[in-house]
Structure formats: C-alpha cells, structure tokens
Write a protein that holds these residues in place. Sequence first.
Motif, PDB file in Angstrom:
ATOM      1  N   LYS A  10       2.884   2.397  -2.688  1.00  0.00           N
ATOM      2  CA  LYS A  10       4.123   2.114  -3.276  1.00  0.00           C
ATOM      3  C   LYS A  10       5.220   1.854  -2.535  1.00  0.00           C
ATOM      4  N   ALA A  11       5.299   2.856  -1.336  1.00  0.00           N
ATOM      5  CA  ALA A  11       6.499   2.666  -0.444  1.00  0.00           C
ATOM      6  C   ALA A  11       6.566   1.263   0.290  1.00  0.00           C
ATOM      7  N   LEU A  12       5.389   0.793   0.669  1.00  0.00           N
ATOM      8  CA  LEU A  12       5.426  -0.764   1.216  1.00  0.00           C
ATOM      9  C   LEU A  12       5.856  -1.548  -0.008  1.00  0.00           C
ATOM     10  N   GLU A  13       5.400  -1.797  -0.876  1.00  0.00           N
ATOM     11  CA  GLU A  13       5.751  -2.539  -2.223  1.00  0.00           C
ATOM     12  C   GLU A  13       7.196  -2.577  -2.369  1.00  0.00           C
ATOM     13  N   ASN A  14       7.838  -1.318  -2.293  1.00  0.00           N
ATOM     14  CA  ASN A  14       9.179  -1.054  -2.624  1.00  0.00           C
ATOM     15  C   ASN A  14      10.364  -1.171  -1.365  1.00  0.00           C
ATOM     16  N   ASP A  15       9.655  -1.594  -0.329  1.00  0.00           N
ATOM     17  CA  ASP A  15      10.639  -1.778   0.837  1.00  0.00           C
ATOM     18  C   ASP A  15      11.001  -0.391   1.205  1.00  0.00           C
TER      19      ASP A  15
END
Length: 197
Positions: A10-15
């Motif tokens: 989720k962190a990677l998806e949301n930058d």
Amino acid sequence: MVSLEDIELKALENDVPIMDPEGLDFMIDQLKEHHATSLLEIGTAVGYSASMMVTQVDHLCIDSIERDHNRFLEAKKNVEALGLEESIHLFEADALEFNNDDLTFAPYDCLFIDAAKAQYQKFFEKYIGLVKEDGFVIVDNLDFHGMIYDIPHIKNRNTRALVRKIKRFKDWIFNNDAYEVTYYGVGDGICIITRKD
Ligand SMILES: C[S@@+](CC[C@H](N)C(=O)[O-])C[C@H]1O[C@@H](n2cnc3c(N)ncnc32)[C@H](O)[C@@H]1O
C-alpha cells in the motif's frame, strides 16, 4: 487482518517513501548484533520500518515521530492492526519542535534518522543526547540515488539544493572529532555513527 506485506504494498502504491528491503535487512542485522532494545525513529511514515524492526528484533521497543497527520493516522491504524502498540509508541509532531520529555523508551540504543533530509544535522543535534554512551545512530539515504557524487549536473534547482545539504551533513559528520562514522553502500547509502571513546 493486515500483514506487513500489505502495508509495504500500500505504501509503494501510494508513493509513501519507505526504507528499501536491503537497507531494512541491514538495519535489522545491526540491531540484533548490538542487542538493541530501544530505538527512536524520526520519520514513521505509515509505520512500516518500525513494524518490521519490532517483529524481527527480540525485545525491541520503538518511539517514532511523524509530522504528517494522515501518515500518522495510518501508522497508528497499522500498528494497532498488527497488535504492536505496546512496543511501538507513535507521536504526531514535527521532530524539531517536539518535547523530548514526552518520549517513553529513552535513553536509546539506537537513533534512526529517516525524515526530512535537509534537516539531518538538526535532528542529530537535537536527539544525540538521548542515545546511550555505547549506542549508535543510523542515517539512511546519504547517497541520494548517487546524485551526491555529481551535484553540478543535477538539473532541478530544489533537488540540487537538497543534495548539497545532505553532502554538508555528510562532510560535517565525517569530519567531526567526537564521532566515528562507518559508511555502508547498502540500499541508498547508510552510515552508522558511534561516539569516539
Ligand atoms: C522516508 S519517510 C519514513 C519511512 C519509514 N521510516 C519507513 O521506512 O517505513 C520520512 C517521513 O518523515 C516525515 N518527516 C519529515 N520531516 C519530519 C519532521 N521534521 N518531523 C517528523 N516527521 C518528519 C515525513 O512526513 C515522512 O513520512
């Protein structure tokens, strides 16, 4: 049920910037080697690195400070969902304006600086007094994707100014007689700082 992998994805998806796996593994090894039981993290983001550390390092407790409201809330949610609220205490604040007396696990075996890069020296100076005599400081992103070695060719002015500040911190700490600094080309460049005897 939330997992650490879900939080990472989720962190990677949301930058949301989180520590890269190589750097995190290296750090976890260092904490184990030093038998660290207390750590202060500057820059929680969504609680990913803190959760990874406490689940992999026995008896580790973390105080972690985050100034971004939404990230703080997300971190709180994640830490609670993982049932880690006893070993990770989260504080919503600008770490440069925070009252150190509110921290719960001080003094620390380790200070981990992973927040605004332009402010590294200020974070270091504000919190080094809370690190035990034989404790250590970990600072990440010291290479800034290799840019630190070729500052004149950085086109974007703001990036150039930021990289100059990181270099200034690097030069300051490496030339500081009070500290021993070891640089590791892991992840995006990590250094471990200890007090000289
Ligand atoms: C690289 S992220 C932290 C990543 C996290 N340690 C991880 O690996 O999961 C940096 C965070 O520091 C926060 N930050 C930047 N300056 C700060 C300050 N002065 N006080 C507190 N937090 C700050 C940012 O909002 C951001 O969420």
